[in-house]
Enzyme design. Structure first.
Site, PDB file in Angstrom:
ATOM      1  N   ASP A 116       0.975  -0.930  -0.102  1.00  0.00           N
ATOM      2  CA  ASP A 116      -0.193   0.221   0.163  1.00  0.00           C
ATOM      3  C   ASP A 116       0.951   1.276   0.057  1.00  0.00           C
ATOM      4  O   ASP A 116       2.196   0.912   0.352  1.00  0.00           O
ATOM      5  CB  ASP A 116      -0.846  -0.173   1.200  1.00  0.00           C
ATOM      6  CG  ASP A 116      -1.686   1.136   1.522  1.00  0.00           C
ATOM      7  OD1 ASP A 116      -2.298   1.716   0.573  1.00  0.00           O
ATOM      8  OD2 ASP A 116      -1.626   1.713   2.460  1.00  0.00           O
ATOM      9  N   ASP A 152      -6.600  -1.662   4.951  1.00  0.00           N
ATOM     10  CA  ASP A 152      -6.125  -2.788   4.132  1.00  0.00           C
ATOM     11  C   ASP A 152      -6.443  -4.077   4.503  1.00  0.00           C
ATOM     12  O   ASP A 152      -5.690  -5.037   4.185  1.00  0.00           O
ATOM     13  CB  ASP A 152      -4.767  -2.668   3.960  1.00  0.00           C
ATOM     14  CG  ASP A 152      -4.496  -1.294   3.095  1.00  0.00           C
ATOM     15  OD1 ASP A 152      -5.130  -0.992   2.205  1.00  0.00           O
ATOM     16  OD2 ASP A 152      -3.525  -0.501   3.557  1.00  0.00           O
TER      17      ASP A 152
END
Length: 628
Positions: free
Chosen positions: A327, A525
């Site tokens: 990410d 996430d």
């Protein structure tokens, strides 16, 4: 050394001394037998008891049974033969030495875990009637004010309401440098207050606090077995009965064959000795002990460095990782917007920033806060009037009698103000127009972490074949970050669901042997962390989503910890594989030599205890991970 280890060491020393002394005493018959049984029982009584209990509980085939049968058989051979009981005592003695080494190694590994366990707070201070009262952390309700004095642990997560201090987070993060904390800062349980007295308003109950979740995670790590451990357990269940029956066959079949087919003396004693030697050699202690110990040591060493691994199965998967997906925000970048560029069209740079900060002063948006931070002063709001916030476009305000418009391309187009695109920096562009004239633009970007580029470089040098970045940011921002960090592949403008789909695609495209790790901040996430072969949450102190969804939790936000985690896993797996090859290889060679009569009981002792001690010592190396 604990009391149990000291007691065992004393028994070993006494038994060894008695065995040496008895070798100089010329006594025969029953008295010789009785005297030799003293050191034998001193060092081996517990093994005999365990063997009997195993038989009674119908769990016969274990290492205690093998040692009991082998040593009792050697004693029987001594009784009917030349009265030599030394080998029986030596087998038991060296087996116990190996067990002592194994116990010491486990204790060494547990000390690493116990150091982490020291973060558990014993009490919390509640101020009542001007006095501090110590209470159980479980009794403190959310929203309560607790007092943490210098030298005390922070017992519960919360926000500092009064005071400032330095916090030691080493037990949580492995980071030796203390952190500054002041009023308004969030603090998590398990840190140690180093200097000033602080008051904290708790934001969670103790059972939901960071320290409780971390302790639960580490304590349960051993329950998740790796493929190697599962293989060894299955192997031992089949292997041990097989070698017992093989030893029985070795003691019976060759003498009968010699007698009935070859017409020669049976030599029962010789073949019984070979069978007993075969039993001692075959004991799977080295594998059964050293493999779980290697993983235990690896998890303990990692925890000391601020890398929490939920189980040895995840350590094994991490070692096989060849693809790392990141990410962007909060993982490779700081997740904090900062002014990274000011490009003026005519107005002075400082004045352009001042007018933009004043115009945005009434907004709480992160972009507005970053403009004020870059300006360096809190704007005088009395100089700002007629503020109009236009959703999705920007702000128009009157500053000191001048109309200032701050916003994106759409705001400039709405006001019919010709403007310029930024071709120098990637980020969020804030255009500024004063009294209808374009004065320039300000670039606001999420700043890269200091070690991000170095971490990517070291991952590649460590054998990671491909690095991929997934982000919800624009194409331009993603491309700029990927270029600066030398990331192999990136995908931009993704929603959380799109990230899961992209990870699914990447997993489908790679080979089954190669594993894919996803690294995220553990909050937004969670779905991707769960879907990856191994999910790594970084900078996750206090994040429920991280601890629950990830398989590996890095306790601070340093990207270099990703490299550290993978190197720790690979070192641990390397040690496991070394022990498997070494232990099985030596066993097979010695078993063959024992079966054909070229190996005596002393070689059997080396094949069993010697290999176990060497494997255990090798396993201890998994503890030492600081310099990886």
């Amino acid at each position: 050394m604990n009391k149990k280890q000291k007691k065992m060491l004393i028994r070993i020393i006494i038994s060894a001394l008695l065995m040496v002394l008895l070798s100089f005493v010329k006594i025969q018959g029953v008295l010789r037998f009785l005297l030799y049984m003293v050191p034998y029982l001193i060092v081996g009584y517990d093994i005999l008891i365990k063997a009997v209990k195993g038989i009674l509980n119908k769990q016969v085939f274990d290492e205690c049974f093998l040692m009991a049968v082998a040593t009792v058989g050697a004693i029987v051979l001594g009784i009917i033969g030349d009265g030599d009981y030394t080998e029986a005592i030596a087998v038991m003695l060296f087996y116990q030495i190996g067990e002592w080494f194994q116990s010491y190694a486990v204790g060494r590994s547990r000390r690493n875990i116990s150091e982490l366990m020291d973060i558990r707070p014993d009490y919390a201070n509640i101020e009542q009637d001007g006095h501090l009262e110590r209470v159980d952390p479980d009794e403190v309700e959310t929203g309560s004010i607790i007092v943490v004095q210098p030298g005390e642990k922070v017992p519960i997560d919360g926000v500092i309401t009064e005071g400032s201090t330095m916090l030691d987070t080493a037990a949580l993060t492995g980071e030796s440098v203390p952190r500054t904390a002041k009023a308004g800062d969030e603090v998590i349980s398990g840190c140690i207050n180093m200097s000033g007295l602080i008051k904290i308003r708790t934001t969670r109950e103790f059972g939901e606090s960071t320290v409780s979740k971390i302790l639960d995670l580490v304590e349960n790590a051993s329950s998740r077995k790796s493929r190697s451990e599962a293989f060894i357990s299955r192997f031992a269940r089949v292997y041990t009965p097989a070698v017992c029956y093989s030893a029985l066959a070795l003691a019976i079949i060759p003498p009968i064959f010699r007698m009935l087919v070859m017409g020669q003396p049976a030599m029962w004693g010789d073949w019984l000795y070979r069978a007993l030697t075969f039993l001692v050699i075959s004991c799977p202690c080295a594998l059964v002990i050293s493999i779980p110990l290697s993983f235990f040591a690896g998890i303990g060493g990692a925890s000391k460095e601020g890398v929490l691994v939920k189980g040895s199965n995840y350590l094994e998967t991490l070692a096989d990782t060849r693809y790392v997906v990141f990410d962007k925000t909060g993982t490779l970048t700081k997740g904090v917007f900062e002014v990274t560029g000011i490009h003026q069209a005519g107005m002075d740079e400082k004045e352009l920033l001042r007018l933009a900060a004043y115009a945005e002063s009434s907004s709480t948006h992160p972009i507005s806060r970053s403009l004020i931070k870059a300006y360096g002063e809190e704007p005088d709001r009395s100089l700002v009037t007629d503020v109009r916030e236009i959703s999705g476009k920007g702000v128009i305000a009157t500053v000191e009698g001048r109309t200032v418009a701050c916003g994106n391309d759409k705001l400039m187009e709405e006001l019919s103000v010709p403007h310029e695109d930024c071709h120098e920096d990637a980020g969020t562009i804030i255009h500024v127009a004063v009294d209808g004239a374009y004065e320039g633009h300000i670039v606001i970007s999420d700043v890269l972490k200091d070690d991000a580029a170095d971490a990517i470089r070291k991952l590649k040098s460590s054998g990671i074949r491909r690095t991929i970045m997934l982000t919800g940011d624009s194409e331009a921002v993603a491309a700029a970050v990927a270029k600066k960090l030398s990331i192999d592949e990136y995908h931009a403008e993704l929603l959380p669901g799109d990230k899961v789909d992209k990870v699914e695609e990447l997993i489908a495209a790679k080979s089954e042997k190669d594993k894919l790790a996803f690294v995220g901040d553990g909050i937004n996430d969670a779905p991707v962390l769960s879907r990856a072969d191994v999910g790594i949450a970084m900078g996750a102190m206090g994040s429920d989503a991280a601890i629950e969804a990830a398989d590996v939790v890095l306790m601070d936000d340093d990207p270099m910890k990703i490299v550290k985690a993978i190197r720790i896993a690979r070192k641990c797996l390397g040690i496991v594989r070394q022990n498997i090859v070494f232990a099985i290889g030596i066993k097979l060679i010695c078993l063959f030599l024992g079966a054909i009569g070229f190996a005596n009981m002393w070689l059997a002792i080396f094949a069993d205890v010697g290999v176990m001690v060497l494997a255990v010592l090798n396993a201890i190396r998994a503890l030492f991970v600081k310099d990886l």
